[in-house]
Write a protein that holds these residues in place. Structure first.
Motif, PDB file in Angstrom:
ATOM      1  N   ILE A 118       0.878  -1.179   0.000  1.00  0.00           N
ATOM      2  CA  ILE A 118       0.000   0.000   0.000  1.00  0.00           C
ATOM      3  C   ILE A 118       0.910   1.222   0.000  1.00  0.00           C
ATOM      4  CG2 ILE A 118      -1.762   1.264   1.277  1.00  0.00           C
ATOM      5  CD1 ILE A 118      -2.559  -1.463   2.530  1.00  0.00           C
ATOM      6  N   HIS A 119       0.654   2.158  -0.917  1.00  0.00           N
ATOM      7  CA  HIS A 119       1.586   3.287  -1.024  1.00  0.00           C
ATOM      8  C   HIS A 119       0.874   4.567  -1.460  1.00  0.00           C
ATOM      9  CE1 HIS A 119       1.379   1.428  -5.039  1.00  0.00           C
ATOM     10  NE2 HIS A 119       1.512   2.670  -5.491  1.00  0.00           N
ATOM     11  N   ASP A 120       1.574   5.679  -1.226  1.00  0.00           N
ATOM     12  CA  ASP A 120       1.106   6.960  -1.763  1.00  0.00           C
ATOM     13  C   ASP A 120       1.902   7.282  -3.023  1.00  0.00           C
ATOM     14  OD1 ASP A 120       3.600   7.909  -1.006  1.00  0.00           O
ATOM     15  OD2 ASP A 120       2.873   9.172   0.629  1.00  0.00           O
ATOM     16  N   HIS A 121       1.684   8.478  -3.575  1.00  0.00           N
ATOM     17  CA  HIS A 121       2.361   8.830  -4.827  1.00  0.00           C
ATOM     18  C   HIS A 121       3.086  10.165  -4.729  1.00  0.00           C
ATOM     19  CE1 HIS A 121      -0.446   5.661  -5.965  1.00  0.00           C
ATOM     20  NE2 HIS A 121       0.482   5.335  -6.842  1.00  0.00           N
ATOM     21  N   ALA A 122       3.596  10.468  -3.552  1.00  0.00           N
ATOM     22  CA  ALA A 122       4.491  11.613  -3.354  1.00  0.00           C
ATOM     23  C   ALA A 122       3.933  12.898  -3.959  1.00  0.00           C
ATOM     24  CB  ALA A 122       5.867  11.306  -3.939  1.00  0.00           C
ATOM     25  N   LEU A 184      -4.756   6.183  -0.951  1.00  0.00           N
ATOM     26  CA  LEU A 184      -3.611   5.283  -1.149  1.00  0.00           C
ATOM     27  C   LEU A 184      -4.101   4.101  -1.976  1.00  0.00           C
ATOM     28  CD1 LEU A 184      -2.681   5.085   2.640  1.00  0.00           C
ATOM     29  CD2 LEU A 184      -1.742   6.704   0.955  1.00  0.00           C
ATOM     30  N   HIS A 185      -3.171   3.343  -2.535  1.00  0.00           N
ATOM     31  CA  HIS A 185      -3.638   2.114  -3.176  1.00  0.00           C
ATOM     32  C   HIS A 185      -2.591   1.007  -3.145  1.00  0.00           C
ATOM     33  CE1 HIS A 185      -2.313   3.003  -7.664  1.00  0.00           C
ATOM     34  NE2 HIS A 185      -1.288   2.971  -6.848  1.00  0.00           N
ATOM     35  N   ARG A 186      -3.099  -0.178  -3.478  1.00  0.00           N
ATOM     36  CA  ARG A 186      -2.255  -1.345  -3.716  1.00  0.00           C
ATOM     37  C   ARG A 186      -2.678  -1.891  -5.075  1.00  0.00           C
ATOM     38  NH1 ARG A 186      -3.555  -5.348   0.441  1.00  0.00           N
ATOM     39  NH2 ARG A 186      -1.545  -5.031   1.443  1.00  0.00           N
ATOM     40  N   LEU A 201       2.282   7.018 -15.997  1.00  0.00           N
ATOM     41  CA  LEU A 201       2.844   8.358 -16.141  1.00  0.00           C
ATOM     42  C   LEU A 201       2.716   9.067 -14.798  1.00  0.00           C
ATOM     43  CD1 LEU A 201       2.931  10.746 -18.971  1.00  0.00           C
ATOM     44  CD2 LEU A 201       1.958  11.626 -16.870  1.00  0.00           C
ATOM     45  N   TYR A 202       3.858   9.512 -14.267  1.00  0.00           N
ATOM     46  CA  TYR A 202       3.877  10.223 -12.993  1.00  0.00           C
ATOM     47  C   TYR A 202       4.327  11.658 -13.221  1.00  0.00           C
ATOM     48  CZ  TYR A 202       3.730   5.537 -11.017  1.00  0.00           C
ATOM     49  OH  TYR A 202       3.369   4.259 -10.715  1.00  0.00           O
ATOM     50  N   CYS A 203       3.530  12.580 -12.735  1.00  0.00           N
ATOM     51  CA  CYS A 203       3.855  13.991 -12.938  1.00  0.00           C
ATOM     52  C   CYS A 203       3.570  14.773 -11.659  1.00  0.00           C
ATOM     53  CB  CYS A 203       3.019  14.554 -14.077  1.00  0.00           C
ATOM     54  SG  CYS A 203       3.261  16.311 -14.301  1.00  0.00           S
TER      55      CYS A 203
HETATM   56 FE   LIG Z   1       0.749   3.278  -7.324  1.00  0.00          FE
END
Ligand SMILES: [Fe+2]
Ligand SMILES: N[C@@H](CS(=O)O)C(=O)O
Length: 247
Positions: A118-122, A184-186, A201-203
């Motif tokens: 489980i994580h966030d995306h900063a 958050l997601h997994r 894609l991370y922005c």
């Molecule tokens: Fe993710």
């Protein structure tokens, strides 16, 4: 979840190693921009992304990072050298393009049963599209001691666990979006027999995020790493450092 997810008419894959067709359109950008404004995140920044595959292994991505005015076009050779097979214990993250520092375009290869913590995306925007197989996304609320559901650990002690908000299957060509204001997601490839491949894609790009213990809500800052960059496999030492997929 379904609001952020959409099906695309065309697209497909030619196997785990080569992207042969890609068409991503994110039509929920306006809504997400509004959300961002409401939550006060990244004022003034607007992001929009779509990709279109011109021919096998070539992906063109137009990316707007400047308030909807100036479109920048880049062309990428997308060659997956990652092995999604069972020899690797976890999914691989393969950097395709750094978007001149504005975004990271990454291909993730998921072996059977591979999944993230489980994580966030900063604080970044995260778009993802399934290029092969099926992925399952489980969303959780941020830990909040006052709202977290109770559970009992093995010793019968009361504990507060992360609250599951939604669960969705992302099938071939489906697109999902998340940012920290959503939760958050997994993400997992629950198949025992099929690998999966997804485009992310991370922005803006980020190099650290938090992973969360589902049973306590405790978080740990974690460095994210790449199994390959621009089609070149990275050093073993770099690959073996802790990733968000480590629990
Ligand atoms: Fe993710
Ligand atoms: N955000 C994860 C992948 S995901 O599908 O959650 C990562 O970049 O490794």
């Amino acid at each position: 979840m379904s609001n952020e997810k959409m099906r695309n008419a065309d697209g497909g894959t030619g196997g785990a190693r080569t992207v042969t067709s890609l068409n991503v359109q994110v039509r929920s950008v306006k809504r997400n921009e509004r959300k961002d404004k409401e939550s006060g995140q990244r004022p003034g920044e607007r992001h929009c992304f779509y990709g279109h595959c011109r021919k096998a292994t070539n992906v063109a991505v137009k990316f707007n990072a400047d308030k909807g005015r100036c479109w920048k076009e880049s062309h990428f050779e997308v060659t997956l050298i990652a092995d999604t097979g069972s020899l690797l214990k976890r999914y691989t993250r393969n950097l395709v393009d750094e978007g001149n520092g504005k975004f990271n375009l990454i291909i993730l290869c998921w072996g059977e049963g591979h999944g993230t913590a489980i994580h966030d995306h900063a604080d970044a925007h995260c778009f993802m599209k399934v290029l092969q197989g099926t992925l399952t996304e489980v969303r959780f609320s941020w830990p909040d001691a006052n709202k977290m559901p109770h559970n009992h650990d093995d010793n019968g002690n009361d504990q507060k666990v992360l609250e599951e908000m939604s669960r969705a299957e992302l099938e071939l060509n489906e697109v999902a979006y998340i940012n920290d204001s959503i939760g958050l997601h997994r993400v997992e490839n629950l198949s025992n027999i099929n690998p999966a491949v997804s485009l992310h894609l991370y922005c803006p790009p980020y190099s650290n995020c938090h992973v969360f213990n589902e049973l306590t809500g405790q978080s740990t800052l974690t460095k994210v790493t790449f199994w390959s960059k621009f089609g070149e496999k990275r050093d073993k030492e770099i690959q073996s450092s802790r990733d968000p997929e480590d629990n």
